[in-house]
Motif scaffolding. Structure first.
Motif, PDB file in Angstrom:
ATOM      1  N   TYR A   1      -6.616   6.514   4.194  1.00  0.00           N
ATOM      2  CA  TYR A   1      -5.317   7.163   4.150  1.00  0.00           C
ATOM      3  C   TYR A   1      -4.331   6.429   3.248  1.00  0.00           C
ATOM      4  CZ  TYR A   1      -6.078  10.710   7.751  1.00  0.00           C
ATOM      5  OH  TYR A   1      -6.510  11.810   8.445  1.00  0.00           O
ATOM      6  N   VAL A   2      -4.667   5.233   2.773  1.00  0.00           N
ATOM      7  CA  VAL A   2      -3.732   4.443   1.971  1.00  0.00           C
ATOM      8  C   VAL A   2      -4.426   3.953   0.718  1.00  0.00           C
ATOM      9  CG1 VAL A   2      -2.330   3.715   3.937  1.00  0.00           C
ATOM     10  CG2 VAL A   2      -4.307   2.341   3.262  1.00  0.00           C
TER      11      VAL A   2
ATOM     12  N   THR B   1       5.679   3.544   1.240  1.00  0.00           N
ATOM     13  CA  THR B   1       5.171   2.251   0.787  1.00  0.00           C
ATOM     14  C   THR B   1       5.360   1.226   1.897  1.00  0.00           C
ATOM     15  OG1 THR B   1       5.745   2.769  -1.499  1.00  0.00           O
ATOM     16  CG2 THR B   1       5.351   0.451  -0.968  1.00  0.00           C
TER      17      THR B   1
ATOM     18  N   CYS C   1       0.842  -1.195   0.000  1.00  0.00           N
ATOM     19  CA  CYS C   1       0.000   0.000   0.000  1.00  0.00           C
ATOM     20  C   CYS C   1       0.873   1.240   0.000  1.00  0.00           C
ATOM     21  CB  CYS C   1      -0.947   0.025   1.205  1.00  0.00           C
ATOM     22  SG  CYS C   1      -0.108   0.194   2.790  1.00  0.00           S
ATOM     23  N   LYS C   2       0.311   2.320  -0.488  1.00  0.00           N
ATOM     24  CA  LYS C   2       1.005   3.604  -0.528  1.00  0.00           C
ATOM     25  C   LYS C   2       0.205   4.613   0.290  1.00  0.00           C
ATOM     26  CE  LYS C   2       2.700   7.185  -3.686  1.00  0.00           C
ATOM     27  NZ  LYS C   2       2.768   7.621  -5.109  1.00  0.00           N
ATOM     28  N   ALA C   3       0.900   5.293   1.197  1.00  0.00           N
ATOM     29  CA  ALA C   3       0.223   6.271   2.063  1.00  0.00           C
ATOM     30  C   ALA C   3      -0.146   7.514   1.261  1.00  0.00           C
ATOM     31  CB  ALA C   3       1.110   6.643   3.245  1.00  0.00           C
TER      32      ALA C   3
END
Length: 588
Positions: free
Chosen positions: A572-573, A543, A522-524
């Motif tokens: 948020y992600v 990440t 996942c990416k913030a």
């Protein structure tokens, strides 16, 4: 009947009576003045009362006035202000039309009365002077007559006495003549003064006094008429405001009739609707067979038995269980009867069992994630509307500055166009900031409404398929999470089914469990400060690995390294799930 003919001898009583009439008039003026003060005081108290119950701006009370009953009450308060205004009108009209006018009239009346009685006293004094003159002339005439009589007797005595000389007799005769002449003069003077006095007395009692008393009578009658007219005005002042007061009361009745109980009930739904689904049915627990550990793709044994996923971490460490689970090392507790659990479930207070209710340092999150979905949507929509209004306001200001700059360009004598550049730049920057802020809230709003989810479309579809296939799992997870006193969440000690067995019989095995495998990355999208137990802080653009996807409570479990893992808000992600990875371990 005239006072001049009937009361010719009652000067003093008339003076007292007219003074009493003025006192009555002044008493009535005082009465009206006190009435005006009462009206003003009453109006002030009504206004203070209406102001006291007016909703305060930017407070919870202002939100309550969305209901029709509260709107009707607010309308009643506004009408009470108008009602109070009419009492102020009564006071003003009575003051100007009665109190002021009568006070002026009383001063004029006192002056007029003083003039009349001054003339009366002057006439009295004149007749008294005439009477004194008459008495004086009468006494002088009487004295002269007596002197003349004594002189005549003395002359006769001297004339009869042979021993008295002729000269003495002549002297006595002359003295008698002088006295006699003086008596005649006094008689004539007395007669003249008497005639004059009679004339003056006749004029006094038949002309002067009747005229003065007639004027006093007319003055007194005008006073009586004036006080009667003032009493009529007193009533008319009240009568004039009755229609307006009636309209105020009609508006209050109209407001009361506008109350709509169905509409208020709908507003209650809109205000408190959470958007959560009701809890599902409780599954039947079969105690006739020994408890068996369910083996599935999401079980612990499967995580260990099958090959390790592609994304894994070296080294062995304590298995990271649900971060809020309470371990119980004591022997197996006797299970409570299902009926007891059902009664406890039905009597317990409803809770929002999800991470949204976590306390985050006391301040509400910017995206309102601490609220239920429906309430969050409303708050976000309200924030978007406020930002749009501010943007429009700034744009109007920018247009006004631009027009002013154009005017300065066409007419340099009116001002320097360059002086507006700084203000124009500042307004443009404000507009850009507000637009970015509005876009951020619109993105959150779109996520809530399901238009533009923060997660990828693929992840959303997979999560949706999982939710559709396992609704009981999501509901159970939402139901079983319960807030602990410190604001974190723990599993209930008395969980039913397999969760309880895992929490009691297999604690030792959990302690030796391998870390949960990564099921994706996942990416913030935004920075998140994880200040509560079980959460983890992330930085925008970072990440991380996903080890447990969102189960419908709005939280995703991630890992940064072997020792750093926790939960972050799903919004948020942006999640990228690995299609080949096994599902994350889920506690039911």
């Amino acid at each position: 009947m005239s006072w001049g003919t009937e009361l010719w001898d009652q000067f003093d009583n008339l003076e007292k009576h007219t003074q009493w009439g003025i006192d009555i008039l002044e008493k009535y003026i005082k009465f009206v003045k006190e009435r005006t003060e009462i009206e003003l005081s009453y109006a002030k108290q009504l206004r203070n009362l209406a102001k006291k119950y007016q909703p305060k701006k930017n407070s919870k009370e202002e939100e309550e006035y969305r209901y029709t009953a509260c709107k009707a009450f607010l309308s009643t308060l506004n009408e009470m202000n108008d009602y109070a205004g009419q009492h102020e009108v009564i006071s003003e009209n009575m003051t100007s039309n009665i109190t002021v006018e009568l006070a002026r009239y009383v001063q004029e009346l006192k002056q007029e009365r003083k003039s009349y009685f001054h003339d009366g006293r002057k006439a009295q004094q004149h007749i008294e002077i005439c009477w004194k003159q008459l008495e004086s002339s009468k006494r002088r005439f009487e004295r002269d007559c007596k002197e003349a009589d004594r002189a005549q007797q003395y002359f006769e005595k001297m004339d009869a006495d042979i021993n008295v000389t002729k000269a003495d007799v002549e002297k006595a005769r002359q003295q008698a003549q002088v006295r006699h002449q003086m008596a005649e003069d006094s008689k004539a003077d007395y007669s003249s003064i008497l005639q004059k006095f009679n004339h003056e007395q006749h004029e006094y009692y038949h002309t002067h006094i009747p005229n003065i008393f007639q004027k006093i009578q007319e003055m007194e009658e005008r006073r009586i008429v004036r006080i009667g007219e003032s009493m009529k005005t007193y009533a008319e002042v009240d009568r004039q405001v009755i229609p307006i007061i009636g309209k105020c009361l009609d508006e209050i009745v109209k407001a009361a009739e506008s109350i709509d109980q169905k509409n208020d009930s709908q507003l209650v739904i809109e205000a408190y609707k959470s958007g959560f689904e009701p809890p599902g049915d409780i599954e039947f627990e079969d105690y006739t067979q020994p408890m068996k550990r369910t083996v599935s793709d999401n079980s612990l044994s499967n995580s260990r038995g099958e090959g390790k996923p592609e994304l894994k971490f070296g080294g062995k460490s304590k298995g990271k269980l649900w971060p809020f689970i309470k371990k119980n090392k004591s022997p197996k507790q006797q299970k409570e009867p299902l009926s007891h659990r059902f009664n406890e479930f039905m009597t317990s207070k409803p809770k929002i069992h999800c991470f949204r209710s976590l306390k985050r340092g006391g301040a509400a999150p910017e995206d309102f994630r601490n609220l239920p979905p429906e309430q969050r949507r409303k708050k976000l929509q309200q924030k978007v509307d406020e930002l749009n209004k501010e943007i429009q306001k700034e744009m109007d200001q920018r247009d006004a500055i631009t027009k002013m700059k154009d005017v300065y360009l066409k007419n340099p004598q009116m001002g320097d166009p360059a002086s507006l550049d700084h203000k124009l730049t500042e307004v443009s920057q404000n507009i850009e900031k507000l637009r970015l802020e509005a876009q951020k809230f619109e993105a959150w709003l779109a996520e809530v409404e399901g238009r533009l989810p923060a997660r990828s479309e693929q992840a959303r579809r997979q999560s949706g398929m999982f939710d559709a296939q396992n609704p009981a799992t999501v509901n159970s997870c939402a139901q079983d999470r319960e807030s602990s006193p410190d604001g974190s969440y723990t599993e209930e000690q008395s969980q039913e089914g397999e969760g309880k067995v895992l929490a009691t019989d297999f604690d030792d095995e959990f302690d030796e469990e391998e870390p949960l495998p990564a099921i994706g990355t996942c990416k913030a999208l935004y920075t998140f400060e994880g200040q509560n137990e079980g959460t983890i802080s992330v930085v925008e653009g970072e990440t991380l690995y996903v080890i447990e996807e969102d189960k419908g409570d709005g939280w995703t479990r991630i890992r940064r390294n072997e020792d750093e893992e926790g939960y972050v808000p799903t919004s948020y992600v942006e999640v990228y799930l690995d299609k080949n990875a096994k599902g994350a371990k889920t506690y039911i």
